[in-house]
Structures are given as structure tokens and as C-alpha cells.
Design an enzyme around this catalytic site. Structure first.
Site, PDB file in Angstrom:
ATOM      1  N   THR A  91      14.974  71.406 -47.867  1.00 14.72           N
ATOM      2  CA  THR A  91      15.136  69.954 -47.783  1.00 14.72           C
ATOM      3  C   THR A  91      15.424  69.590 -46.337  1.00 14.72           C
ATOM      4  O   THR A  91      16.457  69.988 -45.783  1.00 14.72           O
ATOM      5  CB  THR A  91      16.284  69.480 -48.685  1.00 14.72           C
ATOM      6  OG1 THR A  91      16.016  69.876 -50.035  1.00 14.72           O
ATOM      7  CG2 THR A  91      16.440  67.973 -48.620  1.00 14.72           C
ATOM      8  N   LYS A 150      11.226  64.302 -51.708  1.00 14.71           N
ATOM      9  CA  LYS A 150      12.445  65.086 -51.965  1.00 14.71           C
ATOM     10  C   LYS A 150      13.681  64.312 -51.523  1.00 14.71           C
ATOM     11  O   LYS A 150      14.728  64.349 -52.198  1.00 14.71           O
ATOM     12  CB  LYS A 150      12.379  66.429 -51.235  1.00 14.71           C
ATOM     13  CG  LYS A 150      13.615  67.324 -51.449  1.00 14.71           C
ATOM     14  CD  LYS A 150      13.823  67.674 -52.910  1.00 14.71           C
ATOM     15  CE  LYS A 150      15.131  68.452 -53.160  1.00 14.71           C
ATOM     16  NZ  LYS A 150      15.108  69.803 -52.596  1.00 14.71           N
ATOM     17  N   LYS A 160      24.825  67.494 -46.611  1.00 10.87           N
ATOM     18  CA  LYS A 160      23.607  67.658 -45.809  1.00 10.87           C
ATOM     19  C   LYS A 160      22.479  66.747 -46.292  1.00 10.87           C
ATOM     20  O   LYS A 160      21.875  66.006 -45.502  1.00 10.87           O
ATOM     21  CB  LYS A 160      23.146  69.120 -45.866  1.00 10.87           C
ATOM     22  CG  LYS A 160      21.783  69.372 -45.220  1.00 10.87           C
ATOM     23  CD  LYS A 160      21.330  70.803 -45.385  1.00 10.87           C
ATOM     24  CE  LYS A 160      20.860  71.144 -46.772  1.00 10.87           C
ATOM     25  NZ  LYS A 160      19.485  70.627 -47.048  1.00 10.87           N
TER      26      LYS A 160
END
Length: 310
Positions: free
Chosen positions: A108, A184, A252
Site C-alpha cells: 500500500t 486501495k 501509515k
């Protein structure tokens, strides 16, 4: 956008490598091996790679050594910094992949960074697929991931059998990198907000005196339920915060979501609030716990405790 349901294919033998044997990467490597691929692996923990190879496959000491031996290299590392290290660090893969090989990036990352990586690899005659995944460790081990992909037809032509082995569904989102990572990011926005909202709701009910088990039972059979509530609040009921996906992962990932929207001047108030909640949990020492541990930021709630092992 077309959903491609993966057809049943005969067992194949293709040279494929996997870098990163965490909970996701190890399951993906095993799925590739089960599908008949000749699988090479590399991990910063040599013992993990060697353990994988005992049941078939080859462990390599560096990403570069692995890259030189394969046609398709799958990166399953945590973030863009680790992808940079894999590709361009000491004995990095980018300089060892043969012309026409493909790098499949499953991390990601920021969509703009992914788009730029496609051009950097093209300068070395290496193909690239932007291919983040969703599904968790159990579906990785079963070869049933969902993959959000974008890239050139040439990259797909080489990587298709590898994608088939790792996934139940591959979404082809366009012919350029960045689109897979954009989808995503949207998925992670929803996942993070849903976990944060589930934790807030559960904490309110517990603080108000509702037994946690009863609250869970009612909500999971009512309109307010979500997949994340049902899944993550089960961890809370069990008092088990062993990380399947850690708090720091959403620090994150929601950071990536916010960073990707900022150049567009696009407001994300719910994502920003959820990000702050995960940041607070991380700052409180919970970063390595399961992401459901974000519920611990709420004061004055008595959470179920994990039964003592006998």
C-alpha cells in the site's frame, strides 16, 4: 471498471520470486508453490526464507540474486521505503531483473509514487504492475486475495498466471500504474474509518453499562453492523489484541490517504479523525497491537480480558 473472475488454469511452471515473507507474503508464496510455480523467495530474516524452501522452492540471500533468477518478481513489503530498498538498495532487484521481466508491487503506497515507479522501471526495460491486495493473511494462504491492479498489457501477459495463483479476483483498473493504488487508498479509508467508528460505538455502549457480549450480539444483527464491526469487535470480546493488522498499519495507510488527497485540495474529515485516533493509540504504546486496540484510547471502559492459558 471490469471485474475479472479468475478462470481455472492448468498447473504451470514459471519462474517467480517473492520478496517479503510476512503474514501476507508467506501465504502468497505458498499459494504460488501450490499452483505449480517454481518459487524463489527472499526475506530479511534468512531463516524464514530457508524454512519456506524446505517444502519446495529456493531461498536467496539478496533481492538482487532472486531477481536475476525470475521472470516475475512480487514485492510484498510494508511501504514505499521498503520497496525502494528492494529495488534500488544494495544488490537491488531493479538492476538484476532481465529486460522484459515484470515487478508486481503489492504494498500500500501513495498512488503518485507508484505511477512514478512505473517510469523508473521502464527506463531499465522492466515492466511494472501496480497491484495492492486485500483479504488478510487467511485469504493470502488460501490463494483467495482480491487484487486491485493497473499496468500495461505486456505486464499482464507475463504476470497473469501469477495473479491467478494468488487471488480469487483480479480487478483491472487501467493501463497505467497508480490506479490500483488509488483504489486501495479508498479501500483503506473505508476500512480505517469503519474500525475507528466500531471502536467508538463499542466503547460508548460498554461505558454506558451494556454488557459487551449483548451489545455485540444486537449490533451484528442490526442495521448498524459492518464487516469491520463484526470482525474487529470480536477481537475485543475475546480480549485478544494479537496483531492480524496492527494499529501502526492504519497510521501509515490513513496517512497515505490524506497525503494523496492533499494536492487535490480534497477534504477528508472522517479519514483525518480516524487517523488521529490511530495516532493516539500508537502514541500510547499500542502501535504493535491489533488495530482493534484503538478502542483502548477511550477512558473508563472495562474491556474483556483474554482467558489465561492453561
Amino acid at each position: 471498471m471490469n471485474e475479472q473472475d479468475r478462470p481455472v488454469r492448468p498447473r504451470v511452471s514459471a519462474r517467480v520470486g517473492v520478496v517479503g515473507l510476512g503474514t501476507m507474503g508467506l501465504g502468497m508464496a505458498r499459494s504460488l508453490r501450490d499452483a505449480g510455480h517454481d518459487v524463489g523467495v527472499h526475506d530479511l530474516r534468512p531463516e524464514v526464507a530457508e524454512d519456506f524452501a524446505r517444502d519446495g522452492g529456493t531461498a536467496f540471500g539478496t533481492a538482487g540474486e532472486l531477481a536475476a533468477a525470475v521472470d516475475v518478481l512480487v514485492g510484498v513489503v510494508v511501504d514505499a521505503a521498503q520497496v525502494e530498498s528492494v529495488l534500488f538498495g544494495a544488490d537491488g532487484a531493479a538492476g538484476r531483473l532481465r529486460p522484459g521481466a515484470v515487478f508486481v508491487m503489492c504494498s500500500t503506497v501513495d498512488p503518485g509514487w507508484s505511477a512514478g515507479l512505473e517510469g523508473r522501471l521502464a527506463d531499465r526495460d522492466v515492466l511494472y504492475l501496480d497491484a495492492p491486495v486485500s483479504g488478510g493473511a487467511a485469504r493470502a494462504a488460501a490463494g483467495e486475495l482480491t487484487m486491485m491492479t493497473s499496468g500495461s498489457a505486456a505486464a499482464y501477459a507475463l504476470a497473469d498466471p501469477v495473479l491467478d495463483a494468488m487471488s480469487s479476483t483480479v480487478y483491472r483498473l487501467g493501463d497505467r500504474a497508480g490506479l490500483g493504488s488509488t483504489v486501495k487508498a479508498v479501500n483503506q479509508l473505508l476500512a480505517g474509518v469503519h474500525i475507528a467508528a466500531a471502536a467508538e460505538a463499542m466503547a460508548l455502549g460498554i461505558r454506558s453499562g451494556v454488557p459487551a457480549e449483548a451489545l455485540y450480539e444486537v449490533i451484528t444483527h442490526s442495521a448498524g453492523n459492518s464487516w469491520m464491526f463484526e470482525n474487529r469487535m470480536a477481537h475485543v470480546l475475546a480480549g485478544d489484541f494479537t496483531p492480524l493488522s496492527a494499529v501502526d498499519i492504519f497510521v501509515k495507510d490513513l496517512g497515505i490517504v490524506l497525503d494523496s488527497a492533499r494536492p487535490q485540495r480534497f477534504p477528508l474529515p472522517l479519514a483525518a479523525t480516524a487517523h488521529q485516533m490511530f495516532l493516539q493509540a500508537s502514541a500510547s504504546g499500542l502501535g504493535a497491537e491489533d488495530d482493534s486496540a484503538v478502542i483502548k484510547i477511550f477512558p473508563g471502559i472495562d474491556l474483556p480480558e483474554k482467558p489465561a492459558e492453561v
